[in-house]
Design an enzyme around this catalytic site. Structure first.
Site, PDB file in Angstrom:
ATOM      1  CB  THR A 132      36.266  42.879  40.738  1.00  0.00           C
ATOM      2  OG1 THR A 132      36.272  41.631  39.698  1.00  0.00           O
ATOM      3  CG2 THR A 132      36.908  41.917  41.922  1.00  0.00           C
ATOM      4  CG  ASP A 133      32.771  40.127  37.034  1.00  0.00           C
ATOM      5  OD1 ASP A 133      34.194  40.085  37.457  1.00  0.00           O
ATOM      6  OD2 ASP A 133      32.544  40.029  36.002  1.00  0.00           O
ATOM      7  CD  GLU A 134      38.152  38.281  38.782  1.00  0.00           C
ATOM      8  OE1 GLU A 134      38.809  37.390  39.444  1.00  0.00           O
ATOM      9  OE2 GLU A 134      38.575  38.729  37.790  1.00  0.00           O
ATOM     10  CE1 TYR A 158      41.625  42.144  42.197  1.00  0.00           C
ATOM     11  CE2 TYR A 158      40.405  40.404  40.806  1.00  0.00           C
ATOM     12  CZ  TYR A 158      40.899  41.884  41.290  1.00  0.00           C
ATOM     13  OH  TYR A 158      40.037  42.639  40.707  1.00  0.00           O
ATOM     14  CE  LYS A 162      39.014  45.139  43.866  1.00  0.00           C
ATOM     15  NZ  LYS A 162      39.618  46.785  43.954  1.00  0.00           N
TER      16      LYS A 162
HETATM   17  P1  NAD Z   1      46.214  48.165  37.674  1.00  0.00           P
HETATM   18  O1  NAD Z   1      47.003  46.947  38.371  1.00  0.00           O
HETATM   19  O2  NAD Z   1      46.383  48.212  36.328  1.00  0.00           O
HETATM   20  O3  NAD Z   1      46.431  49.172  38.541  1.00  0.00           O
HETATM   21  C1  NAD Z   1      46.412  49.369  39.870  1.00  0.00           C
HETATM   22  C2  NAD Z   1      46.859  50.774  40.166  1.00  0.00           C
HETATM   23  O4  NAD Z   1      47.045  51.095  41.712  1.00  0.00           O
HETATM   24  C3  NAD Z   1      48.463  50.928  39.805  1.00  0.00           C
HETATM   25  O5  NAD Z   1      48.728  52.147  39.233  1.00  0.00           O
HETATM   26  C4  NAD Z   1      49.579  50.568  41.146  1.00  0.00           C
HETATM   27  O6  NAD Z   1      50.588  51.524  41.167  1.00  0.00           O
HETATM   28  C5  NAD Z   1      48.612  51.318  41.889  1.00  0.00           C
HETATM   29  N1  NAD Z   1      48.714  50.922  43.608  1.00  0.00           N
HETATM   30  C6  NAD Z   1      49.055  49.505  43.940  1.00  0.00           C
HETATM   31  N2  NAD Z   1      48.887  49.396  45.208  1.00  0.00           N
HETATM   32  C7  NAD Z   1      48.883  50.870  45.505  1.00  0.00           C
HETATM   33  C8  NAD Z   1      48.948  51.218  46.937  1.00  0.00           C
HETATM   34  N3  NAD Z   1      48.920  50.539  47.907  1.00  0.00           N
HETATM   35  N4  NAD Z   1      48.673  52.668  47.128  1.00  0.00           N
HETATM   36  C9  NAD Z   1      48.387  53.298  46.089  1.00  0.00           C
HETATM   37  N5  NAD Z   1      48.690  52.621  44.741  1.00  0.00           N
HETATM   38  C10 NAD Z   1      48.571  51.482  44.622  1.00  0.00           C
HETATM   39  O7  NAD Z   1      44.614  47.750  37.973  1.00  0.00           O
HETATM   40  P2  NAD Z   1      43.251  47.988  37.126  1.00  0.00           P
HETATM   41  O8  NAD Z   1      43.217  47.081  36.142  1.00  0.00           O
HETATM   42  O9  NAD Z   1      43.518  49.430  36.756  1.00  0.00           O
HETATM   43  O10 NAD Z   1      42.256  48.012  38.209  1.00  0.00           O
HETATM   44  C11 NAD Z   1      41.912  49.180  38.761  1.00  0.00           C
HETATM   45  C12 NAD Z   1      40.674  48.988  40.068  1.00  0.00           C
HETATM   46  O11 NAD Z   1      39.432  48.223  39.420  1.00  0.00           O
HETATM   47  C13 NAD Z   1      41.228  47.576  41.049  1.00  0.00           C
HETATM   48  O12 NAD Z   1      40.703  47.865  41.967  1.00  0.00           O
HETATM   49  C14 NAD Z   1      40.507  46.639  40.417  1.00  0.00           C
HETATM   50  O13 NAD Z   1      40.381  45.479  41.360  1.00  0.00           O
HETATM   51  C15 NAD Z   1      39.401  46.959  39.738  1.00  0.00           C
HETATM   52  N6  NAD Z   1      38.764  46.113  38.738  1.00  0.00           N
HETATM   53  C16 NAD Z   1      39.615  45.759  37.538  1.00  0.00           C
HETATM   54  C17 NAD Z   1      39.359  45.046  36.423  1.00  0.00           C
HETATM   55  C18 NAD Z   1      40.054  44.649  35.200  1.00  0.00           C
HETATM   56  O14 NAD Z   1      39.435  43.910  34.134  1.00  0.00           O
HETATM   57  N7  NAD Z   1      40.987  45.472  35.098  1.00  0.00           N
HETATM   58  C19 NAD Z   1      38.135  44.401  36.621  1.00  0.00           C
HETATM   59  C20 NAD Z   1      37.149  44.716  37.646  1.00  0.00           C
HETATM   60  C21 NAD Z   1      37.619  45.280  38.656  1.00  0.00           C
HETATM   61  P1  TYD Z   2      42.549  37.840  33.032  1.00  0.00           P
HETATM   62  O1  TYD Z   2      43.010  38.760  31.889  1.00  0.00           O
HETATM   63  O2  TYD Z   2      44.056  37.519  33.877  1.00  0.00           O
HETATM   64  O3  TYD Z   2      41.559  38.391  33.903  1.00  0.00           O
HETATM   65  P2  TYD Z   2      40.738  37.420  35.046  1.00  0.00           P
HETATM   66  O4  TYD Z   2      41.334  36.458  35.647  1.00  0.00           O
HETATM   67  O5  TYD Z   2      40.742  38.608  36.179  1.00  0.00           O
HETATM   68  O6  TYD Z   2      39.391  37.204  34.509  1.00  0.00           O
HETATM   69  O7  TYD Z   2      42.258  36.470  32.469  1.00  0.00           O
HETATM   70  C1  TYD Z   2      41.080  36.330  31.881  1.00  0.00           C
HETATM   71  C2  TYD Z   2      40.737  35.040  31.380  1.00  0.00           C
HETATM   72  O8  TYD Z   2      41.782  34.678  30.556  1.00  0.00           O
HETATM   73  C3  TYD Z   2      41.005  34.177  32.477  1.00  0.00           C
HETATM   74  O9  TYD Z   2      39.777  33.167  32.418  1.00  0.00           O
HETATM   75  C4  TYD Z   2      42.410  33.393  32.625  1.00  0.00           C
HETATM   76  C5  TYD Z   2      42.346  33.597  31.100  1.00  0.00           C
HETATM   77  N1  TYD Z   2      44.043  33.613  30.548  1.00  0.00           N
HETATM   78  C6  TYD Z   2      44.393  32.766  29.497  1.00  0.00           C
HETATM   79  O10 TYD Z   2      43.559  31.766  29.239  1.00  0.00           O
HETATM   80  N2  TYD Z   2      45.736  33.051  29.218  1.00  0.00           N
HETATM   81  C7  TYD Z   2      46.352  33.961  29.721  1.00  0.00           C
HETATM   82  O11 TYD Z   2      47.660  34.057  29.521  1.00  0.00           O
HETATM   83  C8  TYD Z   2      45.887  34.912  30.607  1.00  0.00           C
HETATM   84  C9  TYD Z   2      46.673  35.881  31.221  1.00  0.00           C
HETATM   85  C10 TYD Z   2      44.484  34.715  31.249  1.00  0.00           C
END
Ligand code: NAD
Ligand code: TYD
Length: 356
Positions: A132-134, A158, A162
């Site tokens: 992630t960019d975070e 989080y 990561k």
């Molecule tokens: P998500 O939470 O929707 O899905 C995570 C999946 O991993 C789930 O299916 C869960 O059951 C599985 N999981 C959790 N713990 C596990 C374990 N110990 N062993 C096997 N499986 C496990 O997450 P996502 O949004 O699909 O994110 C996927 C990846 O991308 C993550 O690594 C996250 O950090 C990264 N990412 C997500 C975003 C975003 O905007 N969603 C942005 C940047 C990076």
């Molecule tokens: P989120 O989707 O949780 O992603 P991340 O924290 O990983 O960026 O949140 C996106 C942005 O939206 C973040 O600045 C927090 C804000 N946010 C709200 O303002 N209200 C909400 O209910 C949620 C879930 C997030």
């Protein structure tokens, strides 16, 4: 074949579906099926022999070792993680367990497997870590977007977990020669997004007549990437990324949260107007800010464009419209996720047994 971890979650499921829509190379999908894992996301692959879902933990060395030995994948793509910042604030332990310890154990299992491969297969093997960019921390307004050279300054449990996993992946490359690739992407949005994250939460709350909770002043900035563009970037990095390199993936869509919420309301006003004729934006409610809330993330994805020719296909306007439409067209998915029924859905659907 490839091994995908976390492929029942939001991004992983989109990745598996897109992968198998475009090619016949089979996928073994290892997912613990936490609250975020939803087998229903993969329902369209029911009966498709190219996909096997295995319920298990990336931290289970025996299971992962066995899967690797039996299935002989040419690549492992690690999507599995605890992914929600707010949950990490309330309970960081699972984040350390899966994102740090789990990644460590997965790397060890993969290292053992790769060492056992003949030289030609070893040379072609890839471990792709999705991050992630975070991990880069928070940017001041006007500061240049994160490049891959930006220092790691994670601020939430989080992002710290990561960041730790990224460091492990890097070290396993430098120390043991593991053939790794890392991608750091911005906020994804699109189909199958669990409604605890900003965009899907706003859509489902709006339709349910509930408040739309905006943290603090709503002026925190994120870059938004349509999930299918993220999947195409991962395929491209897997195919042609340079070993040991990291690639930033972004959508070139920096926007404050309140603008995102207003855009979602505007689309719903157009596509599913409220019966009282008022705008969904009337439901916006400013609430207490998230502790340690990062003010701004912005991704400079030029390295990926320069080296591998990747650019996102969607603008925010096209991607968010598709996303809102998907939620409107899939009320049953939303209902089952909200009621918790999705956790027993497959059991009922297949009368008891699917998983390998
Ligand atoms: P998500 O939470 O929707 O899905 C995570 C999946 O991993 C789930 O299916 C869960 O059951 C599985 N999981 C959790 N713990 C596990 C374990 N110990 N062993 C096997 N499986 C496990 O997450 P996502 O949004 O699909 O994110 C996927 C990846 O991308 C993550 O690594 C996250 O950090 C990264 N990412 C997500 C975003 C975003 O905007 N969603 C942005 C940047 C990076
Ligand atoms: P989120 O989707 O949780 O992603 P991340 O924290 O990983 O960026 O949140 C996106 C942005 O939206 C973040 O600045 C927090 C804000 N946010 C709200 O303002 N209200 C909400 O209910 C949620 C879930 C997030």
């Amino acid at each position: 074949m490839i091994l995908v971890t976390g492929g029942a979650g939001f991004i992983g499921a989109n990745f598996v579906l897109d992968w198998l829509a475009q090619r016949d190379e089979p996928v073994v999908n290892l997912d613990k099926l936490t609250y975020a894992g939803n087998r229903e996301n993969l329902a369209s692959l029911e009966g498709d022999a190219r996909h096997v879902l295995v319920q298990g933990d990336i931290g289970d060395l025996d299971l992962v070792g066995r899967l690797l030995a039996e299935r002989q994948p040419r690549a492992v793509l690690n999507f599995a993680a605890e992914s929600h910042v707010d949950r990490s604030i309330h309970g960081p332990a699972d984040f350390i367990e899966t994102n740090v310890v789990g990644t460590f154990r997965l790397l060890e299992a993969v290292r053992g497997y790769v060492m056992s491969l003949p030289e030609d297969r070893k040379a072609g093997f890839r471990f792709l870590h999705v991050s992630t960019d975070e991990v880069y921390g928070s940017l001041e307004p006007g500061a240049p977007a994160f490049t891959e050279a930006h220092g790691y300054e994670p601020n939430s449990p989080y992002s710290a977990s990561k960041a730790a996993s990224d460091h492990l992946v890097r070290a396993w490359h430098h120390t043991y020669g593991l053939p790794v690739l890392t991608t750091n992407c911005s906020n994804n949005y699109g189909p199958f997004h669990f409604p605890e994250k900003l965009i899907p939460l706003m859509i489902v709350n709006a339709l349910a007549g509930k408040p739309l909770p905006v943290y603090g002043d709503g002026m925190q900035v994120r870059d938004w990437l349509y999930v299918k563009d993220h999947c195409s970037a991962i395929r491209r990095v897997l195919e042609a990324g340079r070993l040991g390199e990291t690639y930033n993936v972004g959508g070139w869509n920096e926007k404050p949260n309140i603008e995102i919420v207003r855009t979602v309301c505007g689309l719903l006003d157009e596509l599913r107007p409220r019966t009282d004729g008022k705008s969904y934006s009337e439901q916006i409610a400013y609430v207490k800010d998230r502790p340690g809330h990062d003010r701004r993330y912005a991704i400079d994805a030029r390295k990926l464009e320069r080296e591998l020719g990747w650019r996102p296909a969607e603008t925010f306007e096209t991607g968010i419209r598709k996303t809102v439409q998907w939620y409107l067209e899939n009320p049953e998915w939303v209902r089952r996720v909200q009621s918790g029924d999705y956790r027993s859905w497959m059991q009922r659907h297949y009368e008891g047994g699917v998983t390998a």
